[in-house]
Design an enzyme around this catalytic site. Structure first.
Site, PDB file in Angstrom:
ATOM      1  CG  HIS A   1      -0.286   0.058   2.534  1.00 49.42           C
ATOM      2  ND1 HIS A   1       0.513  -0.954   3.024  1.00 49.42           N
ATOM      3  CD2 HIS A   1      -0.280   1.025   3.493  1.00 49.42           C
ATOM      4  CE1 HIS A   1       0.961  -0.628   4.219  1.00 49.42           C
ATOM      5  NE2 HIS A   1       0.516   0.564   4.521  1.00 49.42           N
TER       6      HIS A   1
ATOM      7  CG  HIS B   1      -0.159   4.265   5.030  1.00 49.26           C
ATOM      8  ND1 HIS B   1      -0.910   3.364   5.734  1.00 49.26           N
ATOM      9  CD2 HIS B   1      -0.976   5.343   4.812  1.00 49.26           C
ATOM     10  CE1 HIS B   1      -2.130   3.845   5.933  1.00 49.26           C
ATOM     11  NE2 HIS B   1      -2.185   5.041   5.384  1.00 49.26           N
TER      12      HIS B   1
ATOM     13  CG  ASP C   1       5.008   2.710   7.224  1.00 47.19           C
ATOM     14  OD1 ASP C   1       4.080   3.255   6.596  1.00 47.19           O
ATOM     15  OD2 ASP C   1       4.817   1.736   7.974  1.00 47.19           O
ATOM     16  CG  HIS C   2       4.436  -0.142   3.938  1.00 49.44           C
ATOM     17  ND1 HIS C   2       4.509  -1.500   4.132  1.00 49.44           N
ATOM     18  CD2 HIS C   2       3.946   0.365   5.105  1.00 49.44           C
ATOM     19  CE1 HIS C   2       4.081  -1.812   5.346  1.00 49.44           C
ATOM     20  NE2 HIS C   2       3.733  -0.693   5.952  1.00 49.44           N
TER      21      HIS C   2
ATOM     22  CG  HIS D   1      -4.190  -0.630   6.331  1.00 50.82           C
ATOM     23  ND1 HIS D   1      -4.100  -0.546   7.698  1.00 50.82           N
ATOM     24  CD2 HIS D   1      -3.187   0.178   5.851  1.00 50.82           C
ATOM     25  CE1 HIS D   1      -3.112   0.245   8.039  1.00 50.82           C
ATOM     26  NE2 HIS D   1      -2.543   0.702   6.935  1.00 50.82           N
TER      27      HIS D   1
ATOM     28  CG  ASP E   1       0.696  -1.800   7.372  1.00 48.21           C
ATOM     29  OD1 ASP E   1       1.589  -2.649   7.517  1.00 48.21           O
ATOM     30  OD2 ASP E   1       0.884  -0.572   7.493  1.00 48.21           O
TER      31      ASP E   1
ATOM     32  CG  HIS F   1       4.130  -2.773  10.302  1.00 45.78           C
ATOM     33  ND1 HIS F   1       3.195  -2.075  11.005  1.00 45.78           N
ATOM     34  CD2 HIS F   1       4.441  -2.014   9.225  1.00 45.78           C
ATOM     35  CE1 HIS F   1       2.937  -0.932  10.394  1.00 45.78           C
ATOM     36  NE2 HIS F   1       3.687  -0.866   9.310  1.00 45.78           N
TER      37      HIS F   1
END
Length: 317
Positions: A60, A62, A64-65, A137, A206, A264
């Site tokens: 996805h 976000h 941090d990914h 999510h 996530d 995570h």
């Protein structure tokens, strides 16, 4: 099949955990799952060349990914990459890559092939299948499973008994092709054993616990599942659409997986012992991923190895 964890933190990296990133080496392919900030440096520490990465799978969008993606692509160009790079992710990937491709001044001499995906088969080769679902999510999140196409065992003595000479005909029959021997057709099913189950890995990205994750992960050798929170913080997990360690363990138990690896992990925790112990109460064969942890699946067993990194001073000593 080898897995290397490049980053195991959640939204905020810590001194010990980088943002999300996992390398899977499978047959001749090197695949990257998620590409958080700092992924390039983690690859250097893990002694994995970014030039060998064939495919990138994003769960996805976000930060941090994905925030390591622009730098990784630019470095590939700087190092002279010419081979195509295939990137997979949920709807919105084309917009993301357009932004990445115009971020700063740089030049690349390779094609980026964009694959916006939903649920279903993402890739099917002669060796493996990659399947995806949309998990639960607060934005679209793709969870992936990768499983090996295992050929039935070739019954050599049976083939010889049927008059098949030792040689190229053996390979053709094992690959599902008919052969003609002295005017007689020999079919593959005559010389092949029962179907065999190949190795399987599932990665959640996530997600909140959901039935689709159980179905996707069913009978996996390794389930890599997020466990952002301890059980005492379940209310935060619900609020932010993440999972607790216990919830991840329930998924592993219901899916009949062999090994659960939790990742995570929120930087609010100074130790992962509670996360590990809570999960093991429900699913005994649980490990908590650390950066640079490696898993090698051999036959029916997954071997875990923790790599000690040297500091620059130690390397120069």
């Amino acid at each position: 099949m080898e897995i290397t964890f490049l980053g195991t933190s959640s939204a905020v990296p810590s001194k010990y955990r980088n943002h999300a990133g996992i390398i899977l080496k499978y047959f001749k392919d090197t695949m990257l799952f998620d590409c958080g900030e700092g992924t390039q440096r983690q690859l250097t520490y893990a002694k994995i060349s970014p030039m060998k990465i064939d495919k990138i799978f994003l769960s996805h969008y976000h930060g941090d990914h994905i925030l390591g993606l622009a730098g990784l692509i630019q470095s590939m160009g700087f190092r002279g990459r010419t081979e195509d790079l295939n990137i997979y992710g949920p709807k919105g990937l084309e917009k993301l890559i357009n932004v990445v491709s115009n971020y700063g001044f740089f030049k690349i001499d390779f094609n980026i092939n964009i694959h916006e995906i939903g649920e279903g088969i993402v890739i099917e080769t002669d060796e493996y299948i990659i399947r995806s679902i949309i998990a639960e999510h607060n934005v679209d999140n793709i969870a992936y499973s990768i499983y090996e196409k295992k050929k039935p065992r070739f019954l050599r003595e049976k083939a010889i008994e049927l008059g098949v000479p030792v040689g190229p005909s053996f390979g053709k029959l094992h690959n599902g092709e008919e052969v003609e021997i002295n005017g007689k057709i020999i079919k593959p099913e005559q010389v092949l054993g029962e179907p065999r189950i190949g190795k399987k890995i599932t990665y959640s990205g996530d997600t909140r616990p959901c039935e689709k994750m159980v179905e996707l992960a069913c009978d996996s050798d390794v389930l890599i599942h997020e466990a952002t929170y301890e059980d005492k913080d379940k209310d935060k997990a619900i609020e932010h659409c993440h999972s607790t360690s216990k919830e991840a363990a329930e998924i592993a138990k219901l899916a009949n997986v062999k090994l659960l690896v939790l990742t995570h992990i929120s930087s609010r925790y100074t130790t992962d012992l509670n996360i590990k112990n809570e999960a093991k109460e429900i699913f005994e064969n649980t490990a908590v991923a650390d950066d640079f942890m490696e898993i090698k699946i051999e036959k029916d067993k997954a071997k875990i190895r923790f790599r000690k990194l040297l500091s620059l001073n130690e390397e120069q000593a």
